[in-house]
Design a protein around this motif. Structure first.
Motif, PDB file in Angstrom:
ATOM      1  N   GLU A 125       0.841  -1.196   0.000  1.00 28.07           N
ATOM      2  CA  GLU A 125       0.000   0.000   0.000  1.00 28.07           C
ATOM      3  C   GLU A 125       0.875   1.245   0.000  1.00 28.07           C
ATOM      4  O   GLU A 125       1.821   1.347   0.779  1.00 28.07           O
ATOM      5  CB  GLU A 125      -0.924  -0.034   1.218  1.00 28.07           C
ATOM      6  N   TYR A 144       0.987  10.002   2.930  1.00 25.91           N
ATOM      7  CA  TYR A 144       0.707  10.206   4.353  1.00 25.91           C
ATOM      8  C   TYR A 144       1.261  11.533   4.867  1.00 25.91           C
ATOM      9  O   TYR A 144       0.599  12.218   5.642  1.00 25.91           O
ATOM     10  CB  TYR A 144       1.253   9.036   5.169  1.00 25.91           C
ATOM     11  N   THR A 189      -5.310  11.027   4.685  1.00 28.51           N
ATOM     12  CA  THR A 189      -4.621   9.738   4.698  1.00 28.51           C
ATOM     13  C   THR A 189      -4.526   9.096   6.079  1.00 28.51           C
ATOM     14  O   THR A 189      -4.454   7.869   6.175  1.00 28.51           O
ATOM     15  CB  THR A 189      -3.210   9.863   4.096  1.00 28.51           C
ATOM     16  N   GLU A 190      -4.530   9.877   7.140  1.00 25.96           N
ATOM     17  CA  GLU A 190      -4.504   9.265   8.469  1.00 25.96           C
ATOM     18  C   GLU A 190      -5.817   8.534   8.782  1.00 25.96           C
ATOM     19  O   GLU A 190      -5.799   7.392   9.240  1.00 25.96           O
ATOM     20  CB  GLU A 190      -4.159  10.304   9.539  1.00 25.96           C
ATOM     21  N   ARG A 241      -5.761   5.413   6.717  1.00 27.48           N
ATOM     22  CA  ARG A 241      -4.940   4.358   7.303  1.00 27.48           C
ATOM     23  C   ARG A 241      -5.711   3.619   8.403  1.00 27.48           C
ATOM     24  O   ARG A 241      -5.691   2.393   8.478  1.00 27.48           O
ATOM     25  CB  ARG A 241      -3.653   4.941   7.891  1.00 27.48           C
ATOM     26  N   GLN A 270      -6.642  -0.349   8.471  1.00 26.40           N
ATOM     27  CA  GLN A 270      -6.173  -1.117   9.627  1.00 26.40           C
ATOM     28  C   GLN A 270      -7.335  -1.848  10.305  1.00 26.40           C
ATOM     29  O   GLN A 270      -7.206  -3.013  10.700  1.00 26.40           O
ATOM     30  CB  GLN A 270      -5.479  -0.197  10.631  1.00 26.40           C
ATOM     31  N   SER A 320       2.908  -0.881   4.181  1.00 21.24           N
ATOM     32  CA  SER A 320       2.553   0.469   3.767  1.00 21.24           C
ATOM     33  C   SER A 320       3.777   1.367   3.613  1.00 21.24           C
ATOM     34  O   SER A 320       4.714   1.297   4.414  1.00 21.24           O
ATOM     35  CB  SER A 320       1.593   1.079   4.800  1.00 21.24           C
ATOM     36  N   ASP A 339       5.059   5.566   2.378  1.00 25.11           N
ATOM     37  CA  ASP A 339       4.695   6.968   2.141  1.00 25.11           C
ATOM     38  C   ASP A 339       5.391   7.455   0.874  1.00 25.11           C
ATOM     39  O   ASP A 339       6.622   7.342   0.755  1.00 25.11           O
ATOM     40  CB  ASP A 339       5.134   7.808   3.343  1.00 25.11           C
ATOM     41  N   GLY A 387     -10.383   3.630   2.940  1.00 25.05           N
ATOM     42  CA  GLY A 387      -9.408   2.640   3.396  1.00 25.05           C
ATOM     43  C   GLY A 387     -10.051   1.313   3.739  1.00 25.05           C
ATOM     44  O   GLY A 387      -9.536   0.243   3.392  1.00 25.05           O
TER      45      GLY A 387
END
Length: 403
Positions: A35, A39, A46-47, A50, A54, A75, A77, A313
Protein backbone atom coordinates in the motif's frame (compact mmCIF):
# COMPACT_ATOMS: atom_id res chain seq x y z
CA UNK A 1 -15.46 -9.45 15.80
CA UNK A 2 -16.41 -5.90 16.60
CA UNK A 3 -19.30 -5.87 14.13
CA UNK A 4 -22.05 -8.19 13.06
CA UNK A 5 -21.70 -7.09 9.45
CA UNK A 6 -22.86 -9.43 6.73
CA UNK A 7 -19.64 -9.25 4.72
CA UNK A 8 -17.53 -10.45 7.63
CA UNK A 9 -19.86 -13.37 8.23
CA UNK A 10 -19.60 -14.33 4.58
CA UNK A 11 -15.84 -13.91 4.68
CA UNK A 12 -15.53 -16.15 7.73
CA UNK A 13 -17.59 -18.82 6.00
CA UNK A 14 -15.49 -18.66 2.85
CA UNK A 15 -12.03 -19.11 4.31
CA UNK A 16 -10.48 -22.50 4.92
CA UNK A 17 -9.61 -21.91 8.56
CA UNK A 18 -12.96 -20.54 9.73
CA UNK A 19 -12.30 -18.44 12.83
CA UNK A 20 -8.63 -19.39 13.19
CA UNK A 21 -6.57 -17.27 15.52
CA UNK A 22 -3.96 -14.92 14.06
CA UNK A 23 -1.16 -17.15 15.39
CA UNK A 24 -2.56 -20.14 13.53
CA UNK A 25 -2.95 -18.04 10.39
CA UNK A 26 0.69 -16.99 10.54
CA UNK A 27 1.73 -20.63 10.36
CA UNK A 28 -0.18 -20.99 7.08
CA UNK A 29 1.66 -18.13 5.39
CA UNK A 30 0.68 -14.59 4.44
CA UNK A 31 -1.04 -12.69 1.67
CA UNK A 32 0.61 -9.30 1.26
CA UNK A 33 -0.84 -6.08 -0.07
CA UNK A 34 1.66 -3.32 -0.85
CA UNK A 35 0.00 0.00 0.00
CA UNK A 36 1.34 3.41 -1.04
CA UNK A 37 -0.04 6.81 -0.09
CA UNK A 38 0.76 10.47 0.57
CA UNK A 39 0.71 10.21 4.35
CA UNK A 40 3.02 13.16 4.90
CA UNK A 41 1.52 15.11 1.99
CA UNK A 42 -2.14 15.21 3.08
CA UNK A 43 -2.58 13.70 6.57
CA UNK A 44 -6.12 15.08 6.97
CA UNK A 45 -7.30 12.40 4.52
CA UNK A 46 -4.62 9.74 4.70
CA UNK A 47 -4.50 9.26 8.47
CA UNK A 48 -8.23 8.39 8.69
CA UNK A 49 -7.71 6.30 5.56
CA UNK A 50 -4.94 4.36 7.30
CA UNK A 51 -7.23 3.74 10.28
CA UNK A 52 -9.91 2.47 7.91
CA UNK A 53 -7.72 -0.16 6.29
CA UNK A 54 -6.17 -1.12 9.63
CA UNK A 55 -9.66 -1.82 11.02
CA UNK A 56 -10.57 -3.92 8.00
CA UNK A 57 -7.35 -5.95 8.19
CA UNK A 58 -7.90 -6.62 11.90
CA UNK A 59 -11.47 -7.78 11.30
CA UNK A 60 -10.48 -9.99 8.37
CA UNK A 61 -7.74 -11.76 10.30
CA UNK A 62 -10.03 -12.28 13.29
CA UNK A 63 -12.56 -13.82 10.89
CA UNK A 64 -10.03 -16.32 9.52
CA UNK A 65 -7.87 -14.39 7.09
CA UNK A 66 -7.86 -14.75 3.31
CA UNK A 67 -7.70 -18.18 1.71
CA UNK A 68 -6.63 -19.50 5.09
CA UNK A 69 -3.71 -17.09 5.31
CA UNK A 70 -3.02 -14.00 7.36
CA UNK A 71 -3.59 -10.71 5.52
CA UNK A 72 -0.66 -8.31 5.83
CA UNK A 73 -0.50 -4.74 4.52
CA UNK A 74 2.96 -3.28 3.97
CA UNK A 75 2.55 0.47 3.77
CA UNK A 76 4.85 3.17 2.35
CA UNK A 77 4.70 6.97 2.14
CA UNK A 78 5.22 8.49 -1.32
CA UNK A 79 5.64 12.02 0.06
CA UNK A 80 3.31 13.34 -2.65
CA UNK A 81 5.89 12.62 -5.37
CA UNK A 82 5.28 10.24 -8.31
CA UNK A 83 8.94 9.19 -8.49
CA UNK A 84 8.94 8.23 -4.81
CA UNK A 85 5.72 6.27 -5.32
CA UNK A 86 7.29 4.27 -8.14
CA UNK A 87 10.41 3.64 -6.05
CA UNK A 88 8.19 2.40 -3.21
CA UNK A 89 6.26 0.17 -5.61
CA UNK A 90 9.50 -1.32 -6.90
CA UNK A 91 10.61 -2.14 -3.35
CA UNK A 92 7.26 -3.67 -2.48
CA UNK A 93 7.27 -5.91 -5.55
CA UNK A 94 10.94 -6.92 -5.70
CA UNK A 95 11.93 -7.01 -2.03
CA UNK A 96 8.69 -7.53 -0.09
CA UNK A 97 7.12 -9.82 -2.71
CA UNK A 98 3.63 -8.35 -2.30
CA UNK A 99 0.72 -10.03 -4.06
CA UNK A 100 -0.91 -6.79 -5.22
CA UNK A 101 -0.43 -3.03 -5.03
CA UNK A 102 -3.03 -0.61 -3.66
CA UNK A 103 -3.55 2.98 -2.63
CA UNK A 104 -2.44 6.46 -3.78
CA UNK A 105 -4.16 9.77 -3.17
CA UNK A 106 -3.09 12.29 -5.80
CA UNK A 107 -4.18 11.65 -9.39
CA UNK A 108 -0.76 12.09 -10.98
CA UNK A 109 0.66 9.56 -8.52
CA UNK A 110 -2.15 7.12 -9.27
CA UNK A 111 -1.35 7.41 -12.98
CA UNK A 112 2.34 6.75 -12.29
CA UNK A 113 1.47 3.63 -10.29
CA UNK A 114 -0.96 2.45 -12.95
CA UNK A 115 1.80 2.70 -15.55
CA UNK A 116 4.17 0.84 -13.20
CA UNK A 117 1.57 -1.90 -12.76
CA UNK A 118 1.25 -2.22 -16.52
CA UNK A 119 5.03 -2.43 -17.02
CA UNK A 120 5.50 -4.95 -14.22
CA UNK A 121 2.25 -6.84 -14.94
CA UNK A 122 1.14 -6.34 -11.33
CA UNK A 123 -2.42 -5.97 -10.05
CA UNK A 124 -3.05 -2.42 -8.78
CA UNK A 125 -6.14 -1.28 -6.87
CA UNK A 126 -6.30 2.52 -6.84
CA UNK A 127 -8.25 3.79 -3.86
CA UNK A 128 -8.49 7.58 -3.98
CA UNK A 129 -7.11 9.01 -7.27
CA UNK A 130 -10.09 10.57 -9.07
CA UNK A 131 -8.76 11.35 -12.54
CA UNK A 132 -10.79 9.75 -15.33
CA UNK A 133 -7.60 8.92 -17.23
CA UNK A 134 -6.76 6.10 -14.81
CA UNK A 135 -9.64 3.97 -16.13
CA UNK A 136 -10.16 5.51 -19.58
CA UNK A 137 -7.49 7.20 -21.71
CA UNK A 138 -4.62 5.69 -19.68
CA UNK A 139 -6.51 2.62 -18.49
CA UNK A 140 -4.89 -0.80 -18.53
CA UNK A 141 -5.87 -4.36 -17.65
CA UNK A 142 -3.91 -4.35 -14.38
CA UNK A 143 -5.52 -1.27 -12.82
CA UNK A 144 -8.87 -1.00 -11.01
CA UNK A 145 -10.25 2.07 -9.23
CA UNK A 146 -12.49 2.19 -6.13
CA UNK A 147 -13.70 5.78 -5.58
CA UNK A 148 -16.28 7.55 -7.73
CA UNK A 149 -14.27 9.38 -10.38
CA UNK A 150 -14.23 12.99 -11.50
CA UNK A 151 -16.75 12.13 -14.21
CA UNK A 152 -19.11 10.49 -11.72
CA UNK A 153 -18.94 13.28 -9.15
CA UNK A 154 -19.14 15.93 -11.87
CA UNK A 155 -22.24 14.24 -13.27
CA UNK A 156 -23.84 14.25 -9.82
CA UNK A 157 -23.00 17.92 -9.28
CA UNK A 158 -23.96 18.98 -12.82
CA UNK A 159 -27.38 17.43 -12.27
CA UNK A 160 -27.95 19.90 -9.44
CA UNK A 161 -26.10 22.82 -11.04
CA UNK A 162 -28.31 22.63 -14.13
CA UNK A 163 -31.30 23.55 -11.95
CA UNK A 164 -29.72 26.87 -10.94
CA UNK A 165 -30.68 30.06 -12.82
CA UNK A 166 -26.98 30.98 -13.07
CA UNK A 167 -25.63 31.47 -16.61
CA UNK A 168 -22.16 32.99 -16.09
CA UNK A 169 -19.75 30.51 -14.49
CA UNK A 170 -16.16 30.81 -13.27
CA UNK A 171 -13.92 27.99 -12.05
CA UNK A 172 -11.22 27.64 -9.37
CA UNK A 173 -9.14 24.47 -9.32
CA UNK A 174 -5.65 23.26 -8.39
CA UNK A 175 -3.33 23.22 -11.38
CA UNK A 176 -2.55 19.51 -11.69
CA UNK A 177 -4.19 16.43 -13.16
CA UNK A 178 -7.08 16.16 -10.71
CA UNK A 179 -8.14 19.81 -10.92
CA UNK A 180 -7.75 19.99 -14.69
CA UNK A 181 -9.74 16.80 -15.18
CA UNK A 182 -12.54 17.86 -12.78
CA UNK A 183 -13.03 21.23 -14.45
CA UNK A 184 -13.00 19.80 -17.97
CA UNK A 185 -15.60 17.12 -17.31
CA UNK A 186 -17.87 19.39 -15.24
CA UNK A 187 -17.88 22.00 -18.00
CA UNK A 188 -18.63 19.32 -20.57
CA UNK A 189 -21.51 17.80 -18.62
CA UNK A 190 -23.10 21.07 -17.46
CA UNK A 191 -22.86 22.66 -20.91
CA UNK A 192 -24.59 19.61 -22.39
CA UNK A 193 -27.48 20.11 -19.96
CA UNK A 194 -27.48 23.90 -20.23
CA UNK A 195 -26.28 25.18 -23.63
CA UNK A 196 -27.00 28.73 -22.41
CA UNK A 197 -24.12 28.56 -19.92
CA UNK A 198 -21.20 30.97 -20.46
CA UNK A 199 -17.80 30.15 -18.97
CA UNK A 200 -16.33 33.53 -18.09
CA UNK A 201 -12.95 32.60 -16.63
CA UNK A 202 -10.68 30.20 -14.75
CA UNK A 203 -8.21 30.36 -11.89
CA UNK A 204 -5.50 27.70 -11.53
CA UNK A 205 -3.63 28.09 -8.21
CA UNK A 206 -0.83 25.59 -7.53
CA UNK A 207 -1.92 22.69 -5.33
CA UNK A 208 -1.10 23.37 -1.68
CA UNK A 209 0.22 26.86 -2.42
CA UNK A 210 -2.82 29.00 -3.17
CA UNK A 211 -2.46 32.76 -2.88
CA UNK A 212 -6.12 33.23 -2.09
CA UNK A 213 -6.31 37.03 -2.21
CA UNK A 214 -5.43 37.46 -5.90
CA UNK A 215 -7.52 34.38 -6.82
CA UNK A 216 -10.61 35.80 -5.12
CA UNK A 217 -10.01 39.22 -6.65
CA UNK A 218 -9.63 37.76 -10.15
CA UNK A 219 -12.81 35.70 -9.88
CA UNK A 220 -14.80 38.64 -8.52
CA UNK A 221 -13.68 40.71 -11.51
CA UNK A 222 -15.22 38.10 -13.84
CA UNK A 223 -18.65 38.88 -12.33
CA UNK A 224 -19.87 35.27 -12.44
CA UNK A 225 -23.34 34.19 -11.35
CA UNK A 226 -21.88 30.93 -10.05
CA UNK A 227 -18.52 29.35 -9.22
CA UNK A 228 -17.20 25.83 -9.55
CA UNK A 229 -14.63 25.11 -6.83
CA UNK A 230 -12.25 22.13 -6.90
CA UNK A 231 -9.78 23.23 -4.21
CA UNK A 232 -9.56 21.15 -1.03
CA UNK A 233 -7.56 20.86 2.18
CA UNK A 234 -5.65 23.92 3.44
CA UNK A 235 -6.20 25.64 0.07
CA UNK A 236 -9.96 25.46 0.60
CA UNK A 237 -9.69 27.01 4.06
CA UNK A 238 -7.67 29.92 2.67
CA UNK A 239 -10.06 30.39 -0.26
CA UNK A 240 -13.14 30.38 1.96
CA UNK A 241 -11.63 32.78 4.48
CA UNK A 242 -10.55 35.25 1.80
CA UNK A 243 -13.78 34.80 -0.17
CA UNK A 244 -15.90 35.43 2.91
CA UNK A 245 -14.00 38.57 3.84
CA UNK A 246 -14.29 39.96 0.31
CA UNK A 247 -17.90 38.94 -0.24
CA UNK A 248 -17.11 36.66 -3.19
CA UNK A 249 -19.77 34.11 -2.27
CA UNK A 250 -22.53 36.57 -1.37
CA UNK A 251 -25.54 36.03 -3.64
CA UNK A 252 -23.55 33.60 -5.79
CA UNK A 253 -24.13 29.89 -6.21
CA UNK A 254 -21.12 27.68 -5.56
CA UNK A 255 -20.75 24.07 -6.62
CA UNK A 256 -17.81 22.32 -4.99
CA UNK A 257 -16.15 18.92 -5.31
CA UNK A 258 -15.39 17.09 -2.02
CA UNK A 259 -16.19 20.01 0.32
CA UNK A 260 -18.78 18.01 2.25
CA UNK A 261 -16.18 15.46 3.31
CA UNK A 262 -15.35 15.81 7.04
CA UNK A 263 -11.65 16.11 6.19
CA UNK A 264 -12.34 19.41 4.44
CA UNK A 265 -15.49 20.85 6.00
CA UNK A 266 -14.45 20.30 9.62
CA UNK A 267 -11.50 22.75 9.50
CA UNK A 268 -13.82 25.49 8.18
CA UNK A 269 -15.79 25.46 11.47
CA UNK A 270 -18.14 28.45 11.70
CA UNK A 271 -16.57 30.00 8.60
CA UNK A 272 -18.25 27.34 6.48
CA UNK A 273 -20.18 29.13 3.71
CA UNK A 274 -23.82 28.05 3.65
CA UNK A 275 -25.70 26.66 0.68
CA UNK A 276 -22.82 25.35 -1.43
CA UNK A 277 -23.78 22.29 -3.47
CA UNK A 278 -21.18 19.65 -2.61
CA UNK A 279 -20.20 16.02 -2.66
CA UNK A 280 -19.20 14.61 0.71
CA UNK A 281 -19.88 12.25 3.59
CA UNK A 282 -22.38 13.15 6.34
CA UNK A 283 -21.14 10.39 8.63
CA UNK A 284 -23.58 11.09 11.46
CA UNK A 285 -26.72 10.94 9.32
CA UNK A 286 -26.12 7.79 7.25
CA UNK A 287 -28.56 5.19 8.54
CA UNK A 288 -28.02 1.81 6.91
CA UNK A 289 -27.05 -1.55 8.46
CA UNK A 290 -23.71 -1.60 6.62
CA UNK A 291 -22.75 1.87 7.75
CA UNK A 292 -24.04 1.36 11.29
CA UNK A 293 -21.79 -1.70 11.69
CA UNK A 294 -18.78 0.17 10.26
CA UNK A 295 -19.41 3.25 12.42
CA UNK A 296 -19.76 1.22 15.61
CA UNK A 297 -16.55 -0.71 14.95
CA UNK A 298 -14.58 2.39 13.96
CA UNK A 299 -15.63 4.38 17.01
CA UNK A 300 -14.94 1.44 19.31
CA UNK A 301 -11.39 1.03 17.99
CA UNK A 302 -10.32 4.64 17.56
CA UNK A 303 -12.64 6.61 19.85
CA UNK A 304 -13.23 8.98 16.93
CA UNK A 305 -15.69 9.45 14.10
CA UNK A 306 -14.81 8.31 10.57
CA UNK A 307 -13.89 10.60 7.72
CA UNK A 308 -14.39 9.81 4.06
CA UNK A 309 -10.80 8.54 4.01
CA UNK A 310 -11.78 6.00 6.67
CA UNK A 311 -14.48 4.61 4.39
CA UNK A 312 -12.10 4.48 1.41
CA UNK A 313 -9.41 2.64 3.40
CA UNK A 314 -11.90 0.16 4.82
CA UNK A 315 -13.60 -0.47 1.46
CA UNK A 316 -10.22 -0.79 -0.27
CA UNK A 317 -9.41 -3.83 1.85
CA UNK A 318 -12.96 -5.18 1.57
CA UNK A 319 -12.75 -5.10 -2.21
CA UNK A 320 -9.19 -6.50 -2.31
CA UNK A 321 -10.21 -9.46 -0.14
CA UNK A 322 -13.32 -10.08 -2.25
CA UNK A 323 -11.10 -10.22 -5.36
CA UNK A 324 -8.61 -12.64 -3.81
CA UNK A 325 -11.35 -14.88 -2.43
CA UNK A 326 -13.07 -15.10 -5.80
CA UNK A 327 -9.78 -15.72 -7.61
CA UNK A 328 -8.83 -18.41 -5.10
CA UNK A 329 -5.27 -17.33 -5.78
CA UNK A 330 -2.91 -14.35 -5.86
CA UNK A 331 -1.92 -14.99 -9.47
CA UNK A 332 -2.21 -11.66 -11.29
CA UNK A 333 -4.22 -12.93 -14.26
CA UNK A 334 -6.64 -14.72 -11.93
CA UNK A 335 -7.04 -11.57 -9.85
CA UNK A 336 -7.87 -9.56 -12.96
CA UNK A 337 -10.42 -12.11 -14.14
CA UNK A 338 -12.00 -12.24 -10.68
CA UNK A 339 -12.22 -8.45 -10.31
CA UNK A 340 -14.01 -7.83 -13.61
CA UNK A 341 -17.71 -7.63 -12.81
CA UNK A 342 -17.14 -8.48 -9.14
CA UNK A 343 -19.70 -7.29 -6.59
CA UNK A 344 -18.37 -6.46 -3.12
CA UNK A 345 -19.53 -4.92 0.15
CA UNK A 346 -18.66 -1.45 1.48
CA UNK A 347 -19.94 0.76 4.32
CA UNK A 348 -22.09 2.44 1.65
CA UNK A 349 -23.61 -0.86 0.48
CA UNK A 350 -22.92 -3.06 -2.52
CA UNK A 351 -20.55 -1.93 -5.25
CA UNK A 352 -19.14 -3.57 -8.36
CA UNK A 353 -16.07 -3.26 -10.57
CA UNK A 354 -17.29 -2.77 -14.13
CA UNK A 355 -15.73 -5.24 -16.54
CA UNK A 356 -15.59 -2.65 -19.35
CA UNK A 357 -13.30 -0.13 -17.59
CA UNK A 358 -12.48 -1.46 -14.09
CA UNK A 359 -14.29 1.47 -12.45
CA UNK A 360 -16.19 0.68 -9.25
CA UNK A 361 -19.79 1.77 -8.96
CA UNK A 362 -19.32 3.11 -5.41
CA UNK A 363 -21.36 6.29 -5.09
CA UNK A 364 -21.17 9.59 -3.22
CA UNK A 365 -23.43 11.82 -1.17
CA UNK A 366 -24.62 15.10 -2.68
CA UNK A 367 -26.02 17.84 -0.45
CA UNK A 368 -25.45 21.39 0.77
CA UNK A 369 -23.17 23.05 3.30
CA UNK A 370 -24.50 24.60 6.49
CA UNK A 371 -23.33 25.70 9.93
CA UNK A 372 -24.70 23.89 12.98
CA UNK A 373 -23.52 24.49 16.54
CA UNK A 374 -20.49 26.38 15.28
CA UNK A 375 -19.30 23.72 12.86
CA UNK A 376 -19.61 23.02 9.17
CA UNK A 377 -22.00 20.24 8.26
CA UNK A 378 -23.56 18.68 5.18
CA UNK A 379 -27.36 18.83 5.03
CA UNK A 380 -30.05 17.52 2.68
CA UNK A 381 -27.58 14.83 1.65
CA UNK A 382 -28.70 12.04 -0.68
CA UNK A 383 -26.59 9.05 -1.66
CA UNK A 384 -26.14 8.79 -5.42
CA UNK A 385 -25.45 5.33 -6.82
CA UNK A 386 -22.28 5.58 -8.89
CA UNK A 387 -23.61 3.13 -11.50
CA UNK A 388 -26.14 5.74 -12.60
CA UNK A 389 -23.47 8.35 -13.33
CA UNK A 390 -21.15 6.49 -15.67
CA UNK A 391 -20.94 6.56 -19.46
CA UNK A 392 -22.19 3.65 -21.53
CA UNK A 393 -20.01 0.77 -22.67
CA UNK A 394 -20.02 2.21 -26.20
CA UNK A 395 -18.72 5.56 -24.95
CA UNK A 396 -16.05 3.86 -22.85
CA UNK A 397 -14.81 1.84 -25.83
CA UNK A 398 -14.03 5.13 -27.62
CA UNK A 399 -12.04 6.44 -24.66
CA UNK A 400 -10.20 3.40 -23.34
CA UNK A 401 -7.41 1.40 -24.98
CA UNK A 402 -8.36 -2.22 -25.51
CA UNK A 403 -6.69 -4.50 -22.96
Amino acid sequence: MRTGSVWLAALAASVALGAAAPAALAQQGEIKIGEINSYSGLPAFTEPYRKGWQLAVEEINKAGGVLGKKLVVISKDDGGRPADAVTAANELVSRDKVDMLAGAFFSHIGLALADFAKQKQMFYLAGEPLTDAIVWSAGNKYTFRLRPSNYMQAAMLAEEAAKLPAKRWATIAPNYEYGQSAVAVFKQLLSAKRPDIEWVGEQWPPQGKIDAGPVVQAVAAMKPDAILNVTFGPDLVKLVREGNSRGLFKDRAVVSFLTGEPEYIDPLKDETPEGWIVTGYPWDSVKTPEHDAFLKAYQAKFNDYPRLGSVVGYALIQSAVAIINKAGSTDTEKLIAAARGLEFDTPFGKSMFRAIDHQATLGAFVGKTAVKDGRGVMVDAVYRDGAKYLPSDEEVKKMRPQS
